[in-house]
Design a protein around this motif. Structure first.
Motif, short mmCIF file in Angstrom:
data_model
loop_
_atom_site.label_atom_id
_atom_site.label_comp_id
_atom_site.label_asym_id
_atom_site.label_seq_id
_atom_site.Cartn_x
_atom_site.Cartn_y
_atom_site.Cartn_z
N ALA A 209 0.84 -1.20 0.00
CA ALA A 209 0.00 0.00 0.00
C ALA A 209 0.87 1.24 0.00
CB ALA A 209 -0.91 0.01 1.22
N TYR A 210 0.43 2.27 -0.70
CA TYR A 210 1.16 3.54 -0.74
C TYR A 210 0.46 4.55 0.16
CZ TYR A 210 2.78 8.09 -2.40
OH TYR A 210 3.29 9.36 -2.48
N VAL A 211 1.25 5.19 1.02
CA VAL A 211 0.75 6.26 1.88
C VAL A 211 1.68 7.45 1.72
CG1 VAL A 211 0.15 6.96 4.21
CG2 VAL A 211 -0.21 4.59 3.52
N SER A 212 1.15 8.55 1.24
CA SER A 212 1.98 9.71 0.92
C SER A 212 2.33 10.53 2.15
CB SER A 212 1.23 10.60 -0.09
OG SER A 212 2.00 11.74 -0.41
N SER A 213 3.33 11.35 1.99
CA SER A 213 3.69 12.32 3.03
C SER A 213 2.50 13.22 3.32
CB SER A 213 4.88 13.16 2.55
OG SER A 213 5.18 14.18 3.46
N GLY A 214 2.34 13.55 4.60
CA GLY A 214 1.25 14.42 5.01
C GLY A 214 -0.03 13.71 5.37
N VAL A 215 -0.06 12.39 5.22
CA VAL A 215 -1.25 11.61 5.60
C VAL A 215 -1.27 11.41 7.10
CG1 VAL A 215 -2.35 9.33 5.44
CG2 VAL A 215 -1.46 10.45 3.38
N ILE A 216 -2.47 11.50 7.70
CA ILE A 216 -2.66 11.24 9.12
C ILE A 216 -3.56 10.02 9.27
CG2 ILE A 216 -3.56 12.13 11.30
CD1 ILE A 216 -3.07 14.95 10.20
N ILE A 217 -3.13 9.06 10.09
CA ILE A 217 -3.90 7.84 10.32
C ILE A 217 -4.19 7.74 11.81
CG2 ILE A 217 -3.97 5.34 10.04
CD1 ILE A 217 -1.79 5.68 7.87
N MET A 218 -5.46 7.87 12.17
CA MET A 218 -5.88 7.80 13.57
C MET A 218 -6.29 6.37 13.93
SD MET A 218 -5.37 10.86 14.54
CE MET A 218 -6.16 10.85 16.15
N PRO A 219 -6.02 5.96 15.17
CA PRO A 219 -6.27 4.57 15.54
C PRO A 219 -7.73 4.32 15.93
CG PRO A 219 -5.28 5.74 17.38
CD PRO A 219 -5.33 6.70 16.25
N PRO A 220 -8.20 3.07 15.72
CA PRO A 220 -7.58 2.08 14.86
C PRO A 220 -8.07 2.26 13.42
CG PRO A 220 -9.45 1.11 15.97
CD PRO A 220 -9.38 2.54 16.45
#
Length: 254
Positions: A88-99
């Motif tokens: 999977a590709y996740v770019s710079s500046g992405v925010i991933i909140m849990p879960p």
């Protein structure tokens, strides 16, 4: 690309250099070779204890270990049970909140928020500055390989608990209200232009979509007699300056 093995393809997908779908002449088209490579990786994988990959107690294909990030990646992966799978590709500046979970073959572009309990399914394509609110479910489309996955284009806002599956496409700037379900079996009515979207037709740019209901058809006589209704989605307006103001909170969350 068909001459590459699955490992090379997954490496390129993680770098964002190969995608599971591409926009060609204004239309999203599945990258069949990329999807075949993912399926080949599953076929070649064997179940192992993920403890050797710092995930003790978890079992998955040996070649599908979750990705690890460093501050240099520019991705903010907040602790608390989130995972980004191999490929999977996740770019710079992405925010991933849990879960939250981002599956193999997915593409998440810069500035996007993936909120708590959100799923980005296999091969789903998420554009720039998208907000996937809490509980959003973006379905995966790995098979059939020729079918384009779910597409969420730049600057779209997907409200809490929305479900978007079966290769539905949401074009730039669209707003999907909380609780909306979009699939090929759920009709979408454009109340502004007084038309029903064709099956599989993308949600138009800047459309504001809310949950709705419609009467059952004549084939369900008893249900019609009881006044029962079925699920649908409705475009009630298109974004303007006033509706954009209601989304400004997003900028404060980054």
């Amino acid at each position: 690309m068909s001459d590459l093995n699955w490992k090379e393809v997954l490496d390129l997908m993680e770098k964002g250099e190969v995608r599971a779908a591409n926009k060609v002449d204004g239309k999203w088209v599945a990258n069949v070779d990329a999807k075949k490579a993912i399926l080949a990786a599953f076929k070649d994988g064997t179940n192992v204890d993920m403890g050797d990959n710092h995930y003790p107690g978890f079992v998955d294909k040996h070649n599908m270990a979750p990705r690890n990030f460093t501050p240099n990646d520019g991705v903010r992966l907040v602790p608390g049970g989130s995972s980004v799978r191999r490929g999977a590709y996740v770019s710079s500046g992405v925010i991933i909140m849990p879960p939250a979970y981002i599956n193999i073959g997915a593409y998440v572009d810069e500035g996007t928020m993936v909120d708590s309990h959100a799923l980005v399914g296999s091969c789903a394509q998420i554009g720039k500055n998208v907000h996937l609110s809490a509980g959003v479910q973006i379905g995966g489309v790995l098979e059939p390989v020729g079918l384009a996955p779910v597409i969420i284009e730049d600057n779209a806002f997907i409200g809490a608990g929305a479900v978007i599956v079966e290769g539905i496409q949401v074009l730039k700037g669209a707003v999907i209200a909380p609780g909306v379900i979009l699939s090929k079996g759920v009709p979408v009515y454009d109340c502004v232009n007084e038309r029903k979207l064709e099956v599989g037709e993308p949600i138009p740019e800047n459309a504001i979509v809310v949950p709705g209901s419609r009467p059952v058809n004549d084939k369900l006589g008893w249900a019609k007699e009881m006044g029962l209704t079925m699920n649908c989605a409705m475009i009630v307006k298109y974004r303007d300056e006033k509706s954009n103001e209601s989304l400004e909170l997003e900028e404060f969350l980054r």
